[in-house]
Design a protein around this motif. Structure first.
Motif, PDB file in Angstrom:
ATOM      1  N   ARG A   1       0.822  -1.211   0.000  1.00 50.20           N
ATOM      2  CA  ARG A   1       0.000   0.000   0.000  1.00 50.20           C
ATOM      3  C   ARG A   1       0.861   1.269   0.000  1.00 50.20           C
ATOM      4  NH1 ARG A   1      -2.994  -0.331   5.842  1.00 50.20           N
ATOM      5  NH2 ARG A   1      -3.248  -2.489   5.186  1.00 50.20           N
ATOM      6  N   SER A   2       2.137   1.146   0.390  1.00 50.66           N
ATOM      7  CA  SER A   2       3.037   2.302   0.448  1.00 50.66           C
ATOM      8  C   SER A   2       3.734   2.583  -0.872  1.00 50.66           C
ATOM      9  CB  SER A   2       4.094   2.083   1.533  1.00 50.66           C
ATOM     10  OG  SER A   2       3.501   1.931   2.805  1.00 50.66           O
ATOM     11  N   THR A   3       3.609   1.692  -1.852  1.00 47.70           N
ATOM     12  CA  THR A   3       4.337   1.869  -3.107  1.00 47.70           C
ATOM     13  C   THR A   3       4.014   3.203  -3.779  1.00 47.70           C
ATOM     14  OG1 THR A   3       2.568   0.554  -4.129  1.00 47.70           O
ATOM     15  CG2 THR A   3       4.650  -0.579  -3.646  1.00 47.70           C
TER      16      THR A   3
ATOM     17  N   ARG B   1      -5.845   0.824  -7.662  1.00 43.83           N
ATOM     18  CA  ARG B   1      -5.721   1.157  -6.239  1.00 43.83           C
ATOM     19  C   ARG B   1      -6.992   0.786  -5.472  1.00 43.83           C
ATOM     20  NH1 ARG B   1      -0.802   1.297  -4.532  1.00 43.83           N
ATOM     21  NH2 ARG B   1      -1.548   2.329  -2.652  1.00 43.83           N
ATOM     22  N   ALA B   2      -8.164   0.976  -6.091  1.00 43.97           N
ATOM     23  CA  ALA B   2      -9.408   0.590  -5.426  1.00 43.97           C
ATOM     24  C   ALA B   2      -9.464  -0.923  -5.223  1.00 43.97           C
ATOM     25  CB  ALA B   2     -10.608   1.069  -6.246  1.00 43.97           C
ATOM     26  N   VAL B   3      -9.061  -1.673  -6.240  1.00 38.75           N
ATOM     27  CA  VAL B   3      -9.030  -3.132  -6.123  1.00 38.75           C
ATOM     28  C   VAL B   3      -8.031  -3.548  -5.046  1.00 38.75           C
ATOM     29  CG1 VAL B   3      -8.459  -5.280  -7.328  1.00 38.75           C
ATOM     30  CG2 VAL B   3      -9.781  -3.505  -8.494  1.00 38.75           C
ATOM     31  N   LEU B   4      -6.903  -2.855  -4.976  1.00 41.81           N
ATOM     32  CA  LEU B   4      -5.908  -3.151  -3.939  1.00 41.81           C
ATOM     33  C   LEU B   4      -6.516  -2.952  -2.549  1.00 41.81           C
ATOM     34  CD1 LEU B   4      -2.937  -3.879  -3.274  1.00 41.81           C
ATOM     35  CD2 LEU B   4      -2.459  -1.418  -3.251  1.00 41.81           C
ATOM     36  N   GLY B   5      -7.307  -1.897  -2.377  1.00 41.35           N
ATOM     37  CA  GLY B   5      -7.944  -1.646  -1.089  1.00 41.35           C
ATOM     38  C   GLY B   5      -8.882  -2.770  -0.682  1.00 41.35           C
TER      39      GLY B   5
END
Length: 267
Positions: A31-33, A110-114
């Protein structure tokens, strides 16, 4: 009465907790990338600060909204299957962020990552409650929580080194590959208590965890009762304030130092 535990059971318990801590550390690295690559991404996509903030919000809102369905999935699938699958999916999502060609696709990634990262903490809590008697959960809870701080601590130097060596896109892809490898390790080493080979004494210890659980489903009215307690509101307020402070630094500090104080990402 405190039931005895065999050496074999203790080994399985601490293997489970350490694996959870490692998964959470990787979760925080992934998440920090985008924070580490902030200036490079904004320059490549000609992105304003507001647009970059929307990327961060896409992750945060998706992560928050996914928590309740994740709780239902843990009950149905068990933490072993759910965390392993979610690790694969969030690794694919972070790697996809390095392959996108425009802002819209990066926003979706990013939404999918969340969504896919949201099971990490709930599954770690469930693993601890499944494997440890309530009297023994304090230290393992501290250990898996340590994973987030390890991720935040090693993230800036590790991710910066990857980005300087290979570029921000490959930094995303490499972290995705690491996550896939970690998921293989998880499936290889972790077993839920019901699927592990336990002695009769160890089974008796594990069974004590079920004695306080009711099989009846929790109703909306029962959930609503939580908001009658001042402790609930205090916990929510504390989490909100600490989360805001932590993520202000984690998500914006690298870009702020480079953009406003001309301190290179390497420094």
């Amino acid at each position: 009465m405190q039931l005895p535990r065999s050496t074999s059971l203790k080994r399985m318990q601490w293997t489970a907790v350490i694996l959870c801590a490692a998964a959470i550390a990787i979760n925080y690295l992934d998440r920090s990338t985008i924070a580490i690559a902030n200036p490079q991404i904004r320059a490549e996509f000609h992105m304003s600060a507001a647009q970059f903030g929307a990327l961060q919000s896409a992750w945060s809102l998706a992560y928050a909204l996914a928590q309740i369905p994740v709780g239902l999935l843990i009950d149905r699938l068990g933490p072993g299957i759910l965390l392993g699958i979610s690790m694969i999916l969030w690794s694919i999502a972070v790697a996809a962020g390095g392959l996108v060609a425009n802002y819209t696709r990066l926003f979706i990634a990013r939404a999918v990552l969340g969504v896919t990262e949201s099971p990490a903490y709930p599954t770690a809590v469930r693993v601890t409650s499944d494997w440890f008697h309530v009297r023994d959960r304090g230290v393992p809870t501290g250990v898996f929580n340590m994973g987030s701080n390890i991720g935040i601590a090693i993230g800036p130097p590790l991710l910066t080194a990857l980005m300087l060596l290979a570029g921000w896109r490959w930094m995303f892809i490499i972290m995705g590959i690491i996550g896939i490898g970690a998921s293989v390790l998880w499936f290889w080493l972790y077993r839920d208590p019901g699927k592990a080979a336990l002695s009769s004494g160890d089974t008796a210890y594990i069974e004590t965890n079920k004695s306080g659980r009711s099989g009846a489903p929790i109703t909306a009215r029962q959930w609503g009762r939580l908001f009658r307690f001042r402790t609930t509101w205090a916990m929510m307020l504390g989490a909100f304030c600490s989360g805001y402070g932590i993520w202000m630094y984690v998500t914006w500090l690298p870009g702020y130092l480079e953009g406003e104080h001309h301190i290179s990402i390497a420094r």
